[in-house]
Design an enzyme around this catalytic site. Sequence first.
Site, PDB file in Angstrom:
ATOM      1  CE  LYS A  66     -36.165 -19.230  22.092  1.00 31.55           C
ATOM      2  NZ  LYS A  66     -36.969 -18.069  22.517  1.00 31.55           N
ATOM      3  CD  GLU A  70     -32.014 -21.348  12.040  1.00 32.21           C
ATOM      4  OE1 GLU A  70     -31.213 -21.870  11.139  1.00 32.21           O
ATOM      5  OE2 GLU A  70     -31.455 -20.659  12.945  1.00 32.21           O
ATOM      6  N   GLY A 102     -48.970 -12.985  21.205  1.00 32.09           N
ATOM      7  CA  GLY A 102     -48.520 -14.419  20.886  1.00 32.09           C
ATOM      8  C   GLY A 102     -47.044 -14.591  21.061  1.00 32.09           C
ATOM      9  N   GLY A 161     -43.414 -14.441  17.639  1.00 31.34           N
ATOM     10  CA  GLY A 161     -44.414 -13.852  16.750  1.00 31.34           C
ATOM     11  C   GLY A 161     -44.704 -14.791  15.558  1.00 31.34           C
ATOM     12  CE  LYS A 200     -39.516 -22.169  22.969  1.00 32.66           C
ATOM     13  NZ  LYS A 200     -39.928 -20.824  22.376  1.00 32.66           N
TER      14      LYS A 200
HETATM   15  N1  HSE Z   1     -41.750 -17.428  24.031  1.00 34.28           N
HETATM   16  C1  HSE Z   1     -40.589 -17.296  23.186  1.00 34.28           C
HETATM   17  C2  HSE Z   1     -39.797 -15.938  23.213  1.00 34.28           C
HETATM   18  C3  HSE Z   1     -41.273 -17.394  21.801  1.00 34.28           C
HETATM   19  O1  HSE Z   1     -40.689 -14.987  23.830  1.00 34.28           O
HETATM   20  O2  HSE Z   1     -38.764 -15.640  22.610  1.00 34.28           O
HETATM   21  C4  HSE Z   1     -39.995 -17.873  20.688  1.00 34.28           C
HETATM   22  O3  HSE Z   1     -39.220 -18.741  21.133  1.00 34.28           O
END
Ligand code: HSE
Length: 319
Positions: free
Chosen positions: A198, A122, A180, A296, A98
Site C-alpha cells: 500500500k 482505490e 474477513g 472488511g 495491492k
Molecule cells: N488484509 C488487509 C488489511 C485487507 O488487513 O488491511 C485490506 O487491504
Amino acid sequence: MSRKKLNIGLFGFGCVGFGLYEVLQKTPGLKADIKKICVKNQNKPREIGAENFTFDKNDIFNDPEINVIVELIDDADAAYEIVTTALKSGKAVVSANKKMIAEHFEELLELQRKHNVPLLYEAACCASMPIIRNLEEYYDNDLLESIQGIVNGSTNYILTKTFKENLSYEEALKEAQEKGFAESNPILDTGGFDAKYKLLILLAHSFGYIARPEDLLNIGINNIGGLELKYAREKGLKIKLVAQAFKNTDGNITAFVIPKFVDSNDRLFNVDDVFNGVITKTSFADEQFFVGKGAGAHPTASAVLSDISALSYDYQYEY
Ligand code: HSE
C-alpha cells in the site's frame, strides 16, 4: 454530467465480491450491472443463482457488452493475468489487489497508456478511506512533503485486541481472519508486506515515485513480544504498525514500514480496531488526517463502488 452504462465482468466472489454484489443492489441510481461472475471453485455453494456464474474467463473477455472488469481475487499472479488481459483488450479495470499492483506498477502504467484504458484501485489502499483520489485530485497542485499512517486493518485490529482485551496474538489473528480482514496468507499482514504494497501505491500517487517492493524496508508485528507490550502499557503508549514516507531536502524519498510506540499526543493513538489513519503534510494545506475502515466486505466494496462510479464518467488517474 452524462454517465456511461456499465456492464461488469466480476472475477472472484469471496468476502469483497459478495460485498460488492450487495452494495450494488442498494445503489440503483448507478447504471452498473454485474453481467457475469467468474469463479474458480465449481463446488462451493453460492449466495446467488448459478445463472450468474461462469468458470471460463473467456466468457467475460469475449463478451463485447462487458466494458468493465472488476478483479477481486486473492491470488496476485492470477490477478495479474486477468488485469493485463483486460487492459490489452481495451476493457476498463477496477482492482483491489495491492500486491499485484505494487509488483507490476510500471508495466500496468504502460498498458494503461498504450491502450488508453483506465485501471482504478482505490480499494487496494486503506479500503473505504478515499486516499488515492484525494492524492490525485485534491493535492494535484499542492506538493506532498510526507505521508504516514496505519494502512493495514488486520494488524491494527490485532494490536488493539492484545492491548485492550489482553487477547493473545494468535486469538486476535484468528478473529481478524474470521471477520474477513486478514489476507489468506496472514504473514502478508503481520509481516508488514501488505502495508508495504500500500505504501508503494501511495508513493506513486504522492510523489510520482515508483519503487519496487524489494526497495523498501518492512518490519511487521509478528516479532513483537511481551516485553514491548509491557513497556507500552507501563508508559501509557500503544504500538502501531506505521507506513511512512517523506521527501528529503535533497528531493530523495525515504519510505519504510515499522512498528512504533505512539503516545496519546499522536493522531494515530486513537486509530484502533480495523480503522486505518493517514496523515498527509503538504506545502499549503499543512497537516491533514484521514480515517476510515481499512478492511472488511462493505468498506472495501464501497471503494470498489466509488471506482465503478468514477469509470461511468471515464475518470482515470493522471499519476
Ligand atoms: N488484509 C488487509 C488489511 C485487507 O488487513 O488491511 C485490506 O487491504
